[in-house]
Design an enzyme around this catalytic site. Structure first.
Site, PDB file in Angstrom:
ATOM      1  N   PRO A   9       0.858  -1.190   0.000  1.00 34.90           N
ATOM      2  CA  PRO A   9       0.000   0.000   0.000  1.00 34.90           C
ATOM      3  C   PRO A   9       0.897   1.244   0.000  1.00 34.90           C
ATOM      4  O   PRO A   9       1.764   1.369   0.862  1.00 34.90           O
ATOM      5  CB  PRO A   9      -0.782  -0.134   1.307  1.00 34.90           C
ATOM      6  CG  PRO A   9       0.055  -1.026   2.186  1.00 34.90           C
ATOM      7  CD  PRO A   9       0.802  -1.939   1.254  1.00 34.90           C
ATOM      8  N   LEU A  10       0.693   2.127  -0.956  1.00 35.46           N
ATOM      9  CA  LEU A  10       1.578   3.285  -1.120  1.00 35.46           C
ATOM     10  C   LEU A  10       0.777   4.545  -1.415  1.00 35.46           C
ATOM     11  O   LEU A  10       0.204   4.692  -2.512  1.00 35.46           O
ATOM     12  CB  LEU A  10       2.554   3.032  -2.277  1.00 35.46           C
ATOM     13  CG  LEU A  10       3.590   1.925  -2.028  1.00 35.46           C
ATOM     14  CD1 LEU A  10       4.168   1.425  -3.345  1.00 35.46           C
ATOM     15  CD2 LEU A  10       4.683   2.402  -1.086  1.00 35.46           C
ATOM     16  N   THR A  11       0.726   5.431  -0.459  1.00 38.54           N
ATOM     17  CA  THR A  11       0.064   6.720  -0.636  1.00 38.54           C
ATOM     18  C   THR A  11       0.825   7.536  -1.670  1.00 38.54           C
ATOM     19  O   THR A  11       2.038   7.695  -1.559  1.00 38.54           O
ATOM     20  CB  THR A  11       0.037   7.444   0.728  1.00 38.54           C
ATOM     21  OG1 THR A  11      -0.842   6.718   1.579  1.00 38.54           O
ATOM     22  CG2 THR A  11      -0.427   8.883   0.596  1.00 38.54           C
ATOM     23  N   ALA A  67      -3.528   3.768   0.846  1.00 35.49           N
ATOM     24  CA  ALA A  67      -4.486   3.949   1.925  1.00 35.49           C
ATOM     25  C   ALA A  67      -5.651   4.819   1.447  1.00 35.49           C
ATOM     26  O   ALA A  67      -5.443   5.863   0.831  1.00 35.49           O
ATOM     27  CB  ALA A  67      -3.805   4.588   3.123  1.00 35.49           C
ATOM     28  N   GLN A 119      -6.880  -0.857   0.647  1.00 39.52           N
ATOM     29  CA  GLN A 119      -6.481  -0.600   2.038  1.00 39.52           C
ATOM     30  C   GLN A 119      -7.382   0.481   2.639  1.00 39.52           C
ATOM     31  O   GLN A 119      -7.431   1.615   2.154  1.00 39.52           O
ATOM     32  CB  GLN A 119      -5.018  -0.166   2.140  1.00 39.52           C
ATOM     33  CG  GLN A 119      -4.575  -0.175   3.607  1.00 39.52           C
ATOM     34  CD  GLN A 119      -3.180   0.363   3.857  1.00 39.52           C
ATOM     35  OE1 GLN A 119      -2.845   1.450   3.395  1.00 39.52           O
ATOM     36  NE2 GLN A 119      -2.370  -0.369   4.595  1.00 39.52           N
ATOM     37  N   HIS A 162      -6.211  -0.972   7.568  1.00 39.19           N
ATOM     38  CA  HIS A 162      -4.926  -0.327   7.904  1.00 39.19           C
ATOM     39  C   HIS A 162      -4.846  -0.159   9.421  1.00 39.19           C
ATOM     40  O   HIS A 162      -5.343   0.815   9.976  1.00 39.19           O
ATOM     41  CB  HIS A 162      -4.838   1.031   7.194  1.00 39.19           C
ATOM     42  CG  HIS A 162      -3.467   1.646   7.208  1.00 39.19           C
ATOM     43  ND1 HIS A 162      -2.468   1.245   8.061  1.00 39.19           N
ATOM     44  CD2 HIS A 162      -2.925   2.640   6.447  1.00 39.19           C
ATOM     45  CE1 HIS A 162      -1.375   1.969   7.832  1.00 39.19           C
ATOM     46  NE2 HIS A 162      -1.624   2.815   6.853  1.00 39.19           N
ATOM     47  N   ALA A 197      -1.876  -0.068  10.997  1.00 43.71           N
ATOM     48  CA  ALA A 197      -0.440   0.168  11.213  1.00 43.71           C
ATOM     49  C   ALA A 197      -0.119   1.656  11.316  1.00 43.71           C
ATOM     50  O   ALA A 197      -0.995   2.514  11.213  1.00 43.71           O
ATOM     51  CB  ALA A 197       0.357  -0.474  10.073  1.00 43.71           C
ATOM     52  N   HIS A 198       1.180   1.930  11.566  1.00 44.17           N
ATOM     53  CA  HIS A 198       1.812   3.236  11.345  1.00 44.17           C
ATOM     54  C   HIS A 198       1.210   4.432  12.061  1.00 44.17           C
ATOM     55  O   HIS A 198       1.227   5.547  11.534  1.00 44.17           O
ATOM     56  CB  HIS A 198       1.868   3.527   9.829  1.00 44.17           C
ATOM     57  CG  HIS A 198       2.758   2.567   9.115  1.00 44.17           C
ATOM     58  ND1 HIS A 198       2.633   2.255   7.781  1.00 44.17           N
ATOM     59  CD2 HIS A 198       3.798   1.826   9.551  1.00 44.17           C
ATOM     60  CE1 HIS A 198       3.548   1.368   7.435  1.00 44.17           C
ATOM     61  NE2 HIS A 198       4.273   1.085   8.490  1.00 44.17           N
ATOM     62  N   TYR A 231      -1.856   5.358  12.795  1.00 40.82           N
ATOM     63  CA  TYR A 231      -3.162   5.909  12.426  1.00 40.82           C
ATOM     64  C   TYR A 231      -4.227   5.419  13.415  1.00 40.82           C
ATOM     65  O   TYR A 231      -3.907   4.809  14.431  1.00 40.82           O
ATOM     66  CB  TYR A 231      -3.473   5.592  10.957  1.00 40.82           C
ATOM     67  CG  TYR A 231      -2.436   6.234  10.057  1.00 40.82           C
ATOM     68  CD1 TYR A 231      -2.305   7.633  10.033  1.00 40.82           C
ATOM     69  CD2 TYR A 231      -1.537   5.481   9.315  1.00 40.82           C
ATOM     70  CE1 TYR A 231      -1.327   8.247   9.268  1.00 40.82           C
ATOM     71  CE2 TYR A 231      -0.547   6.087   8.537  1.00 40.82           C
ATOM     72  CZ  TYR A 231      -0.451   7.474   8.516  1.00 40.82           C
ATOM     73  OH  TYR A 231       0.519   8.084   7.769  1.00 40.82           O
ATOM     74  N   ARG A 282      12.435  -4.163  11.964  1.00 44.78           N
ATOM     75  CA  ARG A 282      13.556  -3.307  11.550  1.00 44.78           C
ATOM     76  C   ARG A 282      13.080  -1.966  10.992  1.00 44.78           C
ATOM     77  O   ARG A 282      13.881  -1.045  10.823  1.00 44.78           O
ATOM     78  CB  ARG A 282      14.415  -4.017  10.514  1.00 44.78           C
ATOM     79  CG  ARG A 282      13.694  -4.319   9.209  1.00 44.78           C
ATOM     80  CD  ARG A 282      14.561  -5.141   8.276  1.00 44.78           C
ATOM     81  NE  ARG A 282      13.834  -5.563   7.086  1.00 44.78           N
ATOM     82  CZ  ARG A 282      14.255  -6.490   6.252  1.00 44.78           C
ATOM     83  NH1 ARG A 282      15.397  -7.100   6.486  1.00 44.78           N
ATOM     84  NH2 ARG A 282      13.543  -6.824   5.188  1.00 44.78           N
ATOM     85  N   GLY A 318      11.641  -3.011   3.898  1.00 43.14           N
ATOM     86  CA  GLY A 318      13.071  -3.065   3.611  1.00 43.14           C
ATOM     87  C   GLY A 318      13.510  -4.275   2.813  1.00 43.14           C
ATOM     88  O   GLY A 318      14.704  -4.547   2.717  1.00 43.14           O
TER      89      GLY A 318
HETATM   90  C1  LIG Z   1       5.602   6.784  -0.689  1.00 43.72           C
HETATM   91  C2  LIG Z   1       5.145   5.856   0.393  1.00 43.72           C
HETATM   92  C3  LIG Z   1       3.812   5.775   0.718  1.00 43.72           C
HETATM   93  C4  LIG Z   1       3.350   4.883   1.678  1.00 43.72           C
HETATM   94  N1  LIG Z   1       2.014   4.770   1.913  1.00 43.72           N
HETATM   95  C5  LIG Z   1       1.539   3.806   2.720  1.00 43.72           C
HETATM   96  C6  LIG Z   1       0.142   3.561   2.840  1.00 43.72           C
HETATM   97  O1  LIG Z   1      -0.691   4.212   2.205  1.00 43.72           O
HETATM   98  N2  LIG Z   1      -0.250   2.574   3.676  1.00 43.72           N
HETATM   99  C7  LIG Z   1       0.644   1.810   4.384  1.00 43.72           C
HETATM  100  O2  LIG Z   1       0.221   0.923   5.128  1.00 43.72           O
HETATM  101  N3  LIG Z   1       1.964   1.999   4.262  1.00 43.72           N
HETATM  102  C8  LIG Z   1       2.428   2.953   3.434  1.00 43.72           C
HETATM  103  N4  LIG Z   1       3.788   3.095   3.259  1.00 43.72           N
HETATM  104  C9  LIG Z   1       4.701   2.096   3.834  1.00 43.72           C
HETATM  105  C10 LIG Z   1       4.971   0.994   2.784  1.00 43.72           C
HETATM  106  O3  LIG Z   1       3.794   0.241   2.518  1.00 43.72           O
HETATM  107  C11 LIG Z   1       6.086   0.040   3.220  1.00 43.72           C
HETATM  108  O4  LIG Z   1       5.715  -0.625   4.390  1.00 43.72           O
HETATM  109  C12 LIG Z   1       7.385   0.784   3.425  1.00 43.72           C
HETATM  110  O5  LIG Z   1       7.707   1.552   2.282  1.00 43.72           O
HETATM  111  C13 LIG Z   1       8.546  -0.172   3.677  1.00 43.72           C
HETATM  112  O6  LIG Z   1       8.668  -1.097   2.620  1.00 43.72           O
HETATM  113  P1  LIG Z   1       9.783  -0.929   1.483  1.00 43.72           P
HETATM  114  O7  LIG Z   1      11.105  -0.957   2.197  1.00 43.72           O
HETATM  115  O8  LIG Z   1       9.587  -2.119   0.586  1.00 43.72           O
HETATM  116  O9  LIG Z   1       9.553   0.369   0.792  1.00 43.72           O
HETATM  117  C14 LIG Z   1       4.272   4.045   2.344  1.00 43.72           C
HETATM  118  C15 LIG Z   1       5.629   4.135   2.031  1.00 43.72           C
HETATM  119  C16 LIG Z   1       6.077   5.021   1.075  1.00 43.72           C
HETATM  120  C17 LIG Z   1       7.546   5.047   0.736  1.00 43.72           C
END
Ligand SMILES: Cc1cc2nc3c(=O)[nH]c(=O)nc-3n(C[C@H](O)[C@H](O)[C@H](O)COP(=O)(O)O)c2cc1C
Length: 367
Positions: free
Chosen positions: A30-32, A63, A105, A178, A180-181, A183, A270, A300
Site C-alpha cells: 500500500p503506497l500513498t 491507503a 487498504q 490499515h 499500522a503506522h 493511524y 527493523r 526493507g
Molecule cells: C511513498 C510511500 C507511501 C506509503 N504509503 C503507505 C500507505 O498508504 N499505507 C501503508 O500501510 N503503508 C504505506 N507506506 C509504507 C509501505 O507500505 C512500506 O511498508 C514501506 O515503504 C517499507 O517497505 P519498502 O522498504 O519495501 O519500501 C508508504 C511508504 C512510502 C515510501
C-alpha cells in the site's frame, strides 16, 4: 528431448491464498501517492496500477479513507461516496484485465490530521486527546484531537464496514484494514497513545477491542475470505509506540484466528518508522507461527532476503514498497535478476499525474 524450465526462485513460486491462485509472492505494498485530487481517484491511477500488475500478482491499494473524518493528507483517495466508488471501478478493472488480484487498504488517520482536513473545521478524532508533538506530514501542523466518546465508537466501526462494502462494489477482491503506522486503529492499540479508561483502554484486550470490532464487522459484511489487516506493532511512526510490541503482535495474531480472516500483513521490526531500516533484535516469527492464515511480511525487503523469507517459511508473501514504485515490472526483474531502477523520494508525494508515478521505465525500455 523437451527442455526443462529452470527452477523458479522462491519469490516466483505460486501460492494459493484462500480462493486466490497467486502466480508469485511479490506483492505491491500500500503506497500513498497523493494524486487523487479532491479525494477522488483519478484516471492517472489506471495506468499506475496496471503498470504494476502481473498475472496472478497481488496488489494492495494506497491507503483509502473510510469517511469524511478519515483524511489527513492532501489528495488521498476515499471510498465513502458514490463518486469515489465509481472512480475506483476503471482502476480495478484495469488490474483485473491483466490478471491481478486487488485489495483496497481502508484507512482512518485519527489524530494524524488537522482541522483543515475535517468537516466544518472540527477537531480530528482519536483514542486520546493528546496531540502529536511532532509536525504532521510535510510540515503540516496537527491540531489537538478529540477523544472519541465510548458511544461514538460503533459509528466509526460502521464507517469501516460501509467502506468495505463500497470496495467490493467498486470491484476490489477484498480489503486490507490499515491497523499500522500510528493511524486511528494503531492509536487505540498502542499503550503510549491510548489513555482511555473505558472498555477500549487499559488492558491489551481492551486496546485491541476497536481493531477486532472492525475486523468482525467487515468480516460479517463481505466474508472473512476477503479480509486482511496490516499491523506494525514494533513501529513508532507518528509517535505511536507500545511498551510490549511482541505481546501486542501475538495477541492480535491469535485473536485474528477467531475471525478466520484471509491474511495478516506485518511490518518488520527493523522498520522503526514507516520508511527507514534499522537493526532490531525482534522478529515476526512468533506472530507468523501463531497466525493460521496467509502471512505477509513487509519492510526493507530486496530480492535476496525476500527469497530467504519464503525459503525459510518466515512469510507466505513478501510486500515491496519503494522498489515497486520505481520498478513497475518488479516481479519480472526479480525473475531475471535484472538491475533495478532507483527510486526518487522527491517525487513520492508530489501531485504530478505522471512524473515519479507512471514514468519509471520497464526493462524493455532500458535494454
Ligand atoms: C511513498 C510511500 C507511501 C506509503 N504509503 C503507505 C500507505 O498508504 N499505507 C501503508 O500501510 N503503508 C504505506 N507506506 C509504507 C509501505 O507500505 C512500506 O511498508 C514501506 O515503504 C517499507 O517497505 P519498502 O522498504 O519495501 O519500501 C508508504 C511508504 C512510502 C515510501
Amino acid at each position: 528431448m523437451a527442455l526443462q524450465a529452470p527452477t523458479p526462485i522462491p519469490l516466483l513460486t505460486p501460492y494459493k491464498m484462500g480462493n486466490f491462485n497467486l502466480c508469485h509472492r511479490v506483492v505491491l505494498a500500500p503506497l500513498t501517492r497523493m494524486r487523487s485530487y479532491g479525494n477522488v481517484p483519478q484516471p492517472n491511477a489506471i495506468l499506475y496500477y496496471s503498470q504494476r500488475t502481473s498475472k496472478g500478482g497481488l496488489l494492495i491499494s494506497e491507503a483509502t479513507g473510510v469517511s469524511d473524518t478519515a483524511q489527513g493528507y492532501p489528495n488521498t483517495p476515499g471510498i465513502w461516496t458514490k463518486e469515489q466508488v465509481e472512480a475506483w471501478k476503471p482502476i480495478v478493472d484495469a488490474v483485473h484485465a491483466k490478471g491481478g488480484v486487488f485489495f483496497c487498504q481502508l484507512w482512518h488517520v485519527g489524530r494524524v490530521s488537522n482541522q483543515d482536513f475535517q468537516p466544518n473545521g472540527q477537531a480530528p478524532i482519536s483514542s486520546t486527546d493528546k496531540p502529536l508533538t511532532v509536525e504532521g506530514f510535510h510540515g503540516a501542523h496537527s491540531t489537538p484531537p478529540r477523544r472519541l466518546r465510548t458511544d461514538e465508537i460503533p459509528q466509526i466501526v460502521n464507517d469501516f464496514r460501509i467502506a468495505a462494502r463500497n470496495a467490493i462494489e467498486a470491484g476490489f477482491d477484498g480489503v486490507e484494514i490499515h491497523g499500522a503506522h500510528g493511524y486511528l486503529i494503531d492509536q487505540f492499540m498502542k499503550d503510549e497513545v491510548n489513555d482511555r479508561t473505558d472498555q477500549y483502554g487499559g488492558s491489551l484486550e481492551n486496546r485491541c477491542r476497536f481493531a477486532l470490532e472492525i475486523v468482525k464487522a467487515i468480516t460479517n459484511e463481505i466474508g472473512a475470505d476477503k479480509v486482511g489487516i496490516r499491523l506494525s506493532p514494533f513501529a513508532d511512526f507518528m509517535e505511536s509506540r507500545d511498551s510490549n510490541p511482541k505481546a501486542l503482535g501475538l495477541y492480535m495474531a491469535e485473536s485474528l484466528n477467531k475471525y478466520e480472516i484471509l491474511y495478516c500483513h506485518m511490518v518488520e521490526p527493523r522498520m522503526k518508522n514507516a520508511f527507514e531500516k534499522s537493526e532490531s533484535p525482534h522478529s515476526l516469527l512468533p506472530m507468523r507461527k501463531a497466525f493460521r492464515g496467509t502471512f505477509l511480511v513487509a519492510g526493507g525487503y530486496e530480492r535476496e532476503d525476500g527469497n530467504n523469507a519464503i525459503a525459510k517459511n518466515h512469510g507466505d508473501l513478501v510486500v515491496y514498497g519503494r522498489l515497486f514504485i520505481s520498478n513497475p515490472d518488479l516481479p519480472k526483474r526479480f525473475e531475471l535478476n535484472a538491475p533495478l531502477n532507483k527510486y526518487n523520494r522527491d517525487t513520492f508525494y508530489i501531485s504530478d499525474p505522471i512524473v515519479g508515478y507512471t514514468d519509471y521505465p520497464f526493462l524493455e525500455d532500458t535494454s
